[in-house]
Design a protein around this motif. Sequence first.
Motif, short mmCIF file in Angstrom:
data_model
loop_
_atom_site.label_atom_id
_atom_site.label_comp_id
_atom_site.label_asym_id
_atom_site.label_seq_id
_atom_site.Cartn_x
_atom_site.Cartn_y
_atom_site.Cartn_z
N LEU A 289 -55.82 24.85 13.71
CA LEU A 289 -54.84 25.84 14.17
C LEU A 289 -54.96 26.05 15.67
O LEU A 289 -53.95 26.20 16.38
N ALA A 290 -56.19 26.09 16.19
CA ALA A 290 -56.38 26.28 17.62
C ALA A 290 -55.77 25.15 18.42
O ALA A 290 -55.34 25.33 19.57
N LEU A 291 -55.68 23.95 17.81
CA LEU A 291 -55.06 22.80 18.47
C LEU A 291 -53.56 22.73 18.18
O LEU A 291 -52.91 21.74 18.54
N ASN A 292 -53.03 23.78 17.52
CA ASN A 292 -51.61 23.84 17.17
C ASN A 292 -51.18 22.62 16.35
O ASN A 292 -50.10 22.05 16.57
N ASP A 293 -52.04 22.21 15.40
CA ASP A 293 -51.70 21.10 14.51
C ASP A 293 -50.45 21.44 13.72
O ASP A 293 -50.39 22.48 13.04
N PRO A 294 -49.39 20.61 13.80
CA PRO A 294 -48.12 20.97 13.15
C PRO A 294 -48.24 21.20 11.65
O PRO A 294 -47.64 22.14 11.11
N ALA A 295 -48.99 20.34 10.95
CA ALA A 295 -49.09 20.45 9.50
C ALA A 295 -49.71 21.78 9.09
O ALA A 295 -49.19 22.49 8.23
N ALA A 317 -55.09 32.72 11.19
CA ALA A 317 -54.22 32.47 12.34
C ALA A 317 -54.70 33.23 13.57
O ALA A 317 -54.76 32.69 14.68
N ILE A 318 -55.06 34.50 13.39
CA ILE A 318 -55.46 35.33 14.53
C ILE A 318 -56.84 34.91 15.04
O ILE A 318 -57.06 34.79 16.25
N SER A 319 -57.79 34.68 14.13
CA SER A 319 -59.15 34.34 14.57
C SER A 319 -59.23 32.95 15.19
O SER A 319 -60.18 32.65 15.90
N SER A 320 -58.24 32.09 14.93
CA SER A 320 -58.25 30.75 15.50
C SER A 320 -57.83 30.74 16.97
O SER A 320 -57.96 29.72 17.65
N LYS A 321 -57.29 31.89 17.45
CA LYS A 321 -56.81 32.00 18.84
C LYS A 321 -55.73 30.95 19.12
O LYS A 321 -55.67 30.33 20.18
N SER A 322 -54.87 30.74 18.13
CA SER A 322 -53.80 29.75 18.24
C SER A 322 -52.52 30.41 18.71
O SER A 322 -52.39 31.64 18.75
N THR A 323 -51.55 29.56 19.06
CA THR A 323 -50.23 30.07 19.42
C THR A 323 -49.61 30.84 18.26
O THR A 323 -48.97 31.87 18.45
N LEU A 324 -49.82 30.34 17.04
CA LEU A 324 -49.30 31.03 15.85
C LEU A 324 -49.89 32.42 15.74
O LEU A 324 -49.17 33.39 15.46
N ILE A 346 -55.47 45.80 21.32
CA ILE A 346 -56.89 45.57 21.64
C ILE A 346 -57.37 44.28 20.97
O ILE A 346 -58.12 43.50 21.56
N THR A 347 -56.94 44.04 19.72
CA THR A 347 -57.30 42.80 19.02
C THR A 347 -56.82 41.59 19.81
O THR A 347 -57.56 40.61 19.99
N ALA A 348 -55.58 41.65 20.29
CA ALA A 348 -55.03 40.54 21.06
C ALA A 348 -55.79 40.35 22.37
O ALA A 348 -56.10 39.22 22.78
N LEU A 349 -56.14 41.45 23.00
CA LEU A 349 -56.83 41.37 24.29
C LEU A 349 -58.23 40.79 24.12
O LEU A 349 -58.69 39.99 24.92
N LEU A 350 -58.94 41.20 23.06
CA LEU A 350 -60.29 40.70 22.82
C LEU A 350 -60.28 39.22 22.42
O LEU A 350 -61.14 38.45 22.83
N GLY A 351 -59.29 38.84 21.60
CA GLY A 351 -59.27 37.48 21.09
C GLY A 351 -58.62 36.47 22.01
O GLY A 351 -59.07 35.34 22.13
N TYR A 352 -57.55 36.89 22.69
CA TYR A 352 -56.76 35.94 23.48
C TYR A 352 -56.93 36.12 24.98
O TYR A 352 -56.41 35.35 25.76
N GLN A 353 -57.65 37.15 25.38
CA GLN A 353 -58.03 37.37 26.77
C GLN A 353 -56.84 37.25 27.71
O GLN A 353 -55.89 38.00 27.60
N HIS A 354 -56.87 36.31 28.66
CA HIS A 354 -55.83 36.27 29.69
C HIS A 354 -54.45 35.93 29.13
O HIS A 354 -53.45 36.15 29.79
#
Length: 629
Positions: A289-295, A317-324, A346-354
């Motif tokens: 998921l972090a690599l945005n694998d289409p499948a 999905a959220i913990s993978s820090k993916s685009t999804l 806050i969850t988004a800020l902690l997980g996805y940072q910048h």
Amino acid sequence: MIDFAQLRRLRGIALRDQVSKDRAQLIKGQPKAVISLALLSDDHQNAIGELIRHRRLTSFIPAILEELKTTNKTTDKTFLINLLWHLGHLTAIKQMLELYTNQLKGNPNRHNYLRRIESLIASNTPLARGGVLHALATGGEPVQLLAARWTYPIDPRKTIETLERLAFDAPDSINEEAVLLLAQYSPLAAIDYLLSDRPRIRISNALTAITSAYTDPDAAIPPECFELLEESTTESVALAAQIYGTTHGRRGSLENLKNTISRIAAAHSDATPSELIELIPKPAIRTLLALNDPAWTNHIQAILNHPGKHHEARQLAISSKSTLGLKLLETELKSASPQARIGIAITALLGYQHQAGNFIAAILESNSASAISKARELGQKYWPGRSLEEVATSTVIPPKLSTPAAKETGTSHLQEPPGDTSANDLSLGHTAAIESPLPPPQEAKGPTRSSANTTHVPIADQRENSLPISFTPKPRQTTTPIGSFERDVSRSKYSGSRIERDSEVVRKVKAAENNACQICDRKLFDYIDGHPYSEAHHVHPLGAGGADSESNVVCLCPLCHRLLHLGAIGVTAEGQIICTSGLTEPLRTHLRTTSEHKIDIESWRHHWLSMFRRPEGVAFSANDTAAGE
């Protein structure tokens, strides 16, 4: 004559005064009766414990040990063990460790108790050193494992032997922790265990062990080991290696990871999409998921579209820090209540940072002092020099890299082999919810790669990308036989996983430099034992063929030692200290040397060419060119 009946009734100051009056009789009296009296209440423990500690009544040790065998109360055991410690009894630490492992499991105060044990061991007294070694030799398996956390600096060989025995023979809960400690202290021994016939380890712990082993700067792990790990018949080990290789840009690892997951999915072809994510290890799913694998992106999206079955898919999905995952949080933010918006932001800020800058506005609008304070703290880390208000109005979320488009622009850190990649798609049992059906997995016909036509950068040669990199990694060596690290397939035994170092060489170098850092002149002290503290560094690593001699060793402070390992500092042939751009530490202009201690110029040349992230246009010596060294 001692009036025990009166002593039992007294409490507080009255009890302390009476014990003080009767101290001569108590000292000469029956130790067993005195210890039993001490366990009557907290006041009795304080009064009688003070007497025993102050007078160092070692004659009471047999009575204390006997009482320890009979009492079941944790507080009483703690009191008696502390008495043993103050009386200098060797088994005190062993008793402490037994108490921690057997009596305090599940106790919310166990971490405080463990810190207390650590502080006693950190006192560096002969009793502490002898106590942990005694626990390592005579304790049960849980005690040996806990003691091994502190015995490595005291007796490395004995610690490694104990951990190897625990890794192979102890129950699963203990053997996995032993492997993690082995990866810290002896990377080759940990890798050897993972390469054994049937290692018993979860994928998360196998991944931790592999990561720890391959990031050890002193570990000299043959390149062939990583291929064997990826092709292991133990699924958790193979997946852990493939995940590590994928996230660190190793060529071929992503393909192997997809093929392994495809085989697992094919073996459960009747599983529903939600059942499938229960069968496939979560770290593998998060990596794809972090690599945005289409499948897998489509697969998780399909589960998210089914109410009541999407909680675990959402977490993945959220913990993978993916685009999804980022899009999912953005969607939830729009429809959430004011209070829930704070948590999502806050969850988004902690997980996805910048990447999560556009969530800042929701935090600022909440008027929550604690949330805004936390966001400002994180903002200084992610956007230094910019206020939250500036970030909220100007943030553009960068795309998640590693897609084919990103790879073409040269931004992806993955190195996929050329050729048709359609076979890498995931085969899922239920494809109705996914836009395009996926092909079945390739059949496993033995090893999937040939060392003759596959090249990769060994994991140990990878470097963090926080500093400019200007060196070219050396090609992998294909001639190193796997037997060179002496593993027995039936049961591994190492002659020593870390290369043995001559302690006399280190002692002489530190003495010649007066324990002061040769790069920055810092001289540190260990305030526990009052001795100077410095670290020795082999400029040309022993694992890479360097000599264990004084001409290959420098005396450093911990910071400069780490900076050398990171490739942030180099030394020219003339002894000038060169730093990578961005390093602001105050250092000497030239390496300090003494008449008793000189460094071989070839050692620094090896460091310059193989590890140092040298700035462009800087040569090792006047006779070299910056580009053609």
